[in-house]
Motif scaffolding. Sequence first.
Motif, PDB file in Angstrom:
ATOM      1  N   GLY A 230       1.164 -45.269  -8.192  1.00  0.00           N
ATOM      2  CA  GLY A 230       0.123 -44.956  -7.181  1.00  0.00           C
ATOM      3  C   GLY A 230      -0.652 -43.761  -7.509  1.00  0.00           C
ATOM      4  N   LEU A 231      -0.937 -43.453  -8.834  1.00  0.00           N
ATOM      5  CA  LEU A 231      -1.731 -42.519  -9.076  1.00  0.00           C
ATOM      6  C   LEU A 231      -3.318 -43.140  -9.000  1.00  0.00           C
ATOM      7  CD1 LEU A 231      -0.072 -41.172 -12.352  1.00  0.00           C
ATOM      8  CD2 LEU A 231      -0.016 -40.200 -10.173  1.00  0.00           C
ATOM      9  N   GLY A 232      -4.313 -41.964  -8.652  1.00  0.00           N
ATOM     10  CA  GLY A 232      -5.473 -42.471  -8.370  1.00  0.00           C
ATOM     11  C   GLY A 232      -6.201 -42.961  -9.946  1.00  0.00           C
ATOM     12  N   GLU A 233      -7.261 -43.528  -9.607  1.00  0.00           N
ATOM     13  CA  GLU A 233      -7.819 -44.142 -10.778  1.00  0.00           C
ATOM     14  C   GLU A 233      -8.580 -43.169 -11.768  1.00  0.00           C
ATOM     15  OE1 GLU A 233      -8.912 -47.354 -13.451  1.00  0.00           O
ATOM     16  OE2 GLU A 233      -7.669 -47.345 -11.865  1.00  0.00           O
ATOM     17  N   ARG A 234      -9.092 -42.252 -11.178  1.00  0.00           N
ATOM     18  CA  ARG A 234      -9.680 -40.917 -11.762  1.00  0.00           C
ATOM     19  C   ARG A 234      -8.446 -40.232 -12.641  1.00  0.00           C
ATOM     20  NH1 ARG A 234     -14.445 -38.391 -11.232  1.00  0.00           N
ATOM     21  NH2 ARG A 234     -14.911 -39.584  -9.524  1.00  0.00           N
ATOM     22  N   VAL A 235      -7.343 -39.990 -12.150  1.00  0.00           N
ATOM     23  CA  VAL A 235      -6.254 -39.461 -12.786  1.00  0.00           C
ATOM     24  C   VAL A 235      -5.708 -40.513 -13.943  1.00  0.00           C
ATOM     25  CG1 VAL A 235      -4.081 -38.567 -12.608  1.00  0.00           C
ATOM     26  CG2 VAL A 235      -5.738 -38.012 -10.955  1.00  0.00           C
ATOM     27  N   VAL A 236      -5.681 -41.626 -13.744  1.00  0.00           N
ATOM     28  CA  VAL A 236      -5.301 -42.675 -14.930  1.00  0.00           C
ATOM     29  C   VAL A 236      -6.317 -42.402 -15.833  1.00  0.00           C
ATOM     30  CG1 VAL A 236      -4.816 -44.807 -15.250  1.00  0.00           C
ATOM     31  CG2 VAL A 236      -3.866 -44.238 -13.329  1.00  0.00           C
ATOM     32  N   VAL A 237      -7.475 -42.622 -15.450  1.00  0.00           N
ATOM     33  CA  VAL A 237      -8.504 -42.429 -16.602  1.00  0.00           C
ATOM     34  C   VAL A 237      -8.495 -41.266 -17.461  1.00  0.00           C
ATOM     35  CG1 VAL A 237     -11.008 -42.672 -17.203  1.00  0.00           C
ATOM     36  CG2 VAL A 237      -9.751 -44.468 -15.550  1.00  0.00           C
ATOM     37  N   TYR A 238      -8.692 -40.229 -16.773  1.00  0.00           N
ATOM     38  CA  TYR A 238      -9.225 -38.795 -17.293  1.00  0.00           C
ATOM     39  C   TYR A 238      -7.931 -37.933 -17.692  1.00  0.00           C
ATOM     40  CZ  TYR A 238     -13.938 -39.829 -15.825  1.00  0.00           C
ATOM     41  OH  TYR A 238     -15.088 -40.297 -15.823  1.00  0.00           O
ATOM     42  N   LYS A 239      -6.601 -38.318 -17.118  1.00  0.00           N
ATOM     43  CA  LYS A 239      -5.574 -37.756 -17.623  1.00  0.00           C
ATOM     44  C   LYS A 239      -4.727 -38.239 -18.594  1.00  0.00           C
ATOM     45  CE  LYS A 239      -1.642 -34.970 -15.849  1.00  0.00           C
ATOM     46  NZ  LYS A 239      -0.911 -34.285 -14.403  1.00  0.00           N
ATOM     47  N   HIS A 240      -4.671 -39.561 -18.685  1.00  0.00           N
ATOM     48  CA  HIS A 240      -3.803 -40.440 -19.241  1.00  0.00           C
ATOM     49  C   HIS A 240      -4.361 -41.125 -20.293  1.00  0.00           C
ATOM     50  CE1 HIS A 240      -0.140 -39.627 -16.658  1.00  0.00           C
ATOM     51  NE2 HIS A 240      -1.090 -39.633 -15.626  1.00  0.00           N
ATOM     52  N   ALA A 241      -5.295 -42.097 -19.974  1.00  0.00           N
ATOM     53  CA  ALA A 241      -6.089 -42.940 -20.995  1.00  0.00           C
ATOM     54  C   ALA A 241      -6.945 -41.990 -21.793  1.00  0.00           C
ATOM     55  CB  ALA A 241      -6.876 -43.946 -20.228  1.00  0.00           C
ATOM     56  N   LEU A 242      -7.479 -41.146 -21.232  1.00  0.00           N
ATOM     57  CA  LEU A 242      -8.722 -40.203 -22.106  1.00  0.00           C
ATOM     58  C   LEU A 242      -8.009 -39.827 -23.460  1.00  0.00           C
ATOM     59  CD1 LEU A 242     -11.480 -39.367 -22.573  1.00  0.00           C
ATOM     60  CD2 LEU A 242     -11.045 -37.439 -21.032  1.00  0.00           C
ATOM     61  N   ARG A 243      -6.684 -39.289 -23.294  1.00  0.00           N
ATOM     62  CA  ARG A 243      -6.146 -38.667 -24.484  1.00  0.00           C
ATOM     63  C   ARG A 243      -6.143 -39.599 -25.833  1.00  0.00           C
ATOM     64  NH1 ARG A 243      -0.871 -35.836 -21.717  1.00  0.00           N
ATOM     65  NH2 ARG A 243      -2.040 -34.592 -20.129  1.00  0.00           N
ATOM     66  N   ASN A 244      -5.638 -40.822 -25.651  1.00  0.00           N
ATOM     67  CA  ASN A 244      -5.732 -41.840 -26.746  1.00  0.00           C
ATOM     68  C   ASN A 244      -7.102 -42.512 -26.946  1.00  0.00           C
ATOM     69  OD1 ASN A 244      -2.938 -41.551 -27.329  1.00  0.00           O
ATOM     70  ND2 ASN A 244      -2.423 -43.082 -25.483  1.00  0.00           N
ATOM     71  N   ALA A 245      -8.029 -42.625 -25.904  1.00  0.00           N
ATOM     72  CA  ALA A 245      -9.325 -43.192 -25.996  1.00  0.00           C
ATOM     73  C   ALA A 245     -10.112 -42.413 -26.981  1.00  0.00           C
ATOM     74  CB  ALA A 245      -9.852 -43.456 -25.115  1.00  0.00           C
ATOM     75  N   VAL A 246      -9.803 -41.083 -26.901  1.00  0.00           N
ATOM     76  CA  VAL A 246     -10.655 -39.879 -27.622  1.00  0.00           C
ATOM     77  C   VAL A 246     -10.359 -39.815 -29.224  1.00  0.00           C
ATOM     78  CG1 VAL A 246      -9.491 -37.924 -27.237  1.00  0.00           C
ATOM     79  CG2 VAL A 246     -12.086 -37.855 -27.216  1.00  0.00           C
ATOM     80  N   ILE A 247      -9.094 -40.502 -29.448  1.00  0.00           N
ATOM     81  CA  ILE A 247      -8.508 -40.338 -30.702  1.00  0.00           C
ATOM     82  C   ILE A 247      -9.494 -40.586 -31.890  1.00  0.00           C
ATOM     83  CG2 ILE A 247      -6.861 -40.767 -32.347  1.00  0.00           C
ATOM     84  CD1 ILE A 247      -4.892 -40.673 -30.357  1.00  0.00           C
ATOM     85  N   PRO A 248     -10.025 -41.805 -31.923  1.00  0.00           N
ATOM     86  CA  PRO A 248     -11.178 -42.177 -32.866  1.00  0.00           C
ATOM     87  C   PRO A 248     -12.259 -41.395 -32.928  1.00  0.00           C
ATOM     88  CG  PRO A 248     -10.334 -44.207 -31.403  1.00  0.00           C
ATOM     89  CD  PRO A 248      -9.872 -42.785 -30.844  1.00  0.00           C
ATOM     90  N   VAL A 249     -12.899 -40.847 -31.666  1.00  0.00           N
ATOM     91  CA  VAL A 249     -14.105 -40.019 -31.784  1.00  0.00           C
ATOM     92  C   VAL A 249     -13.713 -38.756 -32.640  1.00  0.00           C
ATOM     93  CG1 VAL A 249     -15.376 -38.597 -30.432  1.00  0.00           C
ATOM     94  CG2 VAL A 249     -14.734 -41.071 -29.640  1.00  0.00           C
ATOM     95  N   VAL A 250     -12.511 -38.205 -32.127  1.00  0.00           N
ATOM     96  CA  VAL A 250     -12.237 -36.916 -33.100  1.00  0.00           C
ATOM     97  C   VAL A 250     -11.914 -37.235 -34.370  1.00  0.00           C
ATOM     98  CG1 VAL A 250     -10.352 -35.081 -33.119  1.00  0.00           C
ATOM     99  CG2 VAL A 250     -11.075 -35.962 -30.898  1.00  0.00           C
ATOM    100  N   THR A 251     -11.344 -38.279 -34.797  1.00  0.00           N
ATOM    101  CA  THR A 251     -11.240 -38.547 -36.424  1.00  0.00           C
ATOM    102  C   THR A 251     -12.580 -38.715 -37.027  1.00  0.00           C
ATOM    103  OG1 THR A 251      -9.237 -39.661 -35.802  1.00  0.00           O
ATOM    104  CG2 THR A 251     -10.088 -40.065 -37.996  1.00  0.00           C
ATOM    105  N   VAL A 252     -13.593 -39.452 -36.453  1.00  0.00           N
ATOM    106  CA  VAL A 252     -14.813 -39.819 -37.178  1.00  0.00           C
ATOM    107  C   VAL A 252     -15.608 -38.352 -37.088  1.00  0.00           C
ATOM    108  CG1 VAL A 252     -17.129 -40.931 -36.600  1.00  0.00           C
ATOM    109  CG2 VAL A 252     -14.674 -42.106 -36.428  1.00  0.00           C
TER     110      VAL A 252
END
Length: 279
Positions: A230-252
Motif C-alpha cells: 500500500g505504499l504510495g507510487e512516489r515512495v516506491v519509485v524514489y525510495k525503493h526503485a531509485l537505489r538500484n536504477a541509479v547503479i548504472p549511472v554511478v558506475t559510468v
Amino acid sequence: MQFVRTIAVRVAQSLGLLLAVVVLNFTLLKMTPGDPALVIAGESGAADVELLEQIREDYGLNESYLVQLTTYVGNVVQGDLGDSFFFNQSVTALIGARLWPTILLVASALGFAIVAGVSVGIFTARRPESPVSHFATIFALIGYSMPVFWTGLLIIILFASKLSLLPIAGMHDVTFKGNWFQSWLDIAEHLILPAFTLGFLYMAQYSRLSRASMPEVLQSDYVRTARAKGLGERVVVYKHALRNAVIPVVTVAGLQFGSLISGALLVETVFNWPGLGRL
C-alpha cells in the motif's frame, strides 16, 4: 585473503603504470630537439658559453641520462616536480593553486549531471509516451552530440549578447569587494555557466541510462511487494526503485571521471576559468 591479494595486485599494477608514464614522459622530453639551457638562458636575456655551462651544472643537465632519470624519479616520488622555468615557481605549488578551481568545476558539473540526468530519466521512464518524454529524448540526443567547447560558445553568445544575466568569464568579478560569504556567492554565480556546459553532455547520457534501467527495476519483485503493502507510487519509485536504477549511472560516472577532467580543461579555456586547463 583473496580480496587483500587482489587489492595488492591492483595497487602494484597502478604504481607500475605510473612509473612507466613518468619514465616515458622524461624520455620523450629528452629526445626532443633543443637545449633546455638555451631556453633558460634566453629567458634571462643572455646565452654566453659560461652561463650555459653554469645552467647545465645547476640543473644537472650535464649528467648522464640514467643519473638525470634517477634524480627525476626520486624527486617525483617525494612530491617534488621541479621548478617552472616560465613562472620561476615550484610546479607543485602552481598545480596546487590551480587544482581546487578545477575540482570545484568538475564536482559541480558531475553533481548537476547525475541529479538532473537521473531526474529526467525517471520522469520519462514513468511516462514514456508523453510529449515531455519525447522532447527529453530529443534534447538528450542533441546534448550528447554537441562538443563541450561548442556548447560553451553558444552559451556565451546567448548570455553575453542576448540576456546578460550571468557572468561569462573568470571566477571572480574584478571589482568585487565583500566578505567570505559574498565571495562564495560570487564564485557560485561565475560557476553556473561552465558547470552547466560541462555537465550538459553527461546529463544527457545519464538520463538515457536511468530511463533504460528504471522500467526493469519497476518490474522487480521487491517493487511489487512495496506496492502490495500500500505504499504510495512516489515512495516506491524514489525510495525503493531509485537505489538500484541509479547503479548504472554511478558506475559510468566513475569510469568517465577522467574524460570529465579533460572536458573541464576545454571548458576552462572557453570561460577563462582559472584552473589547470589555463595553466
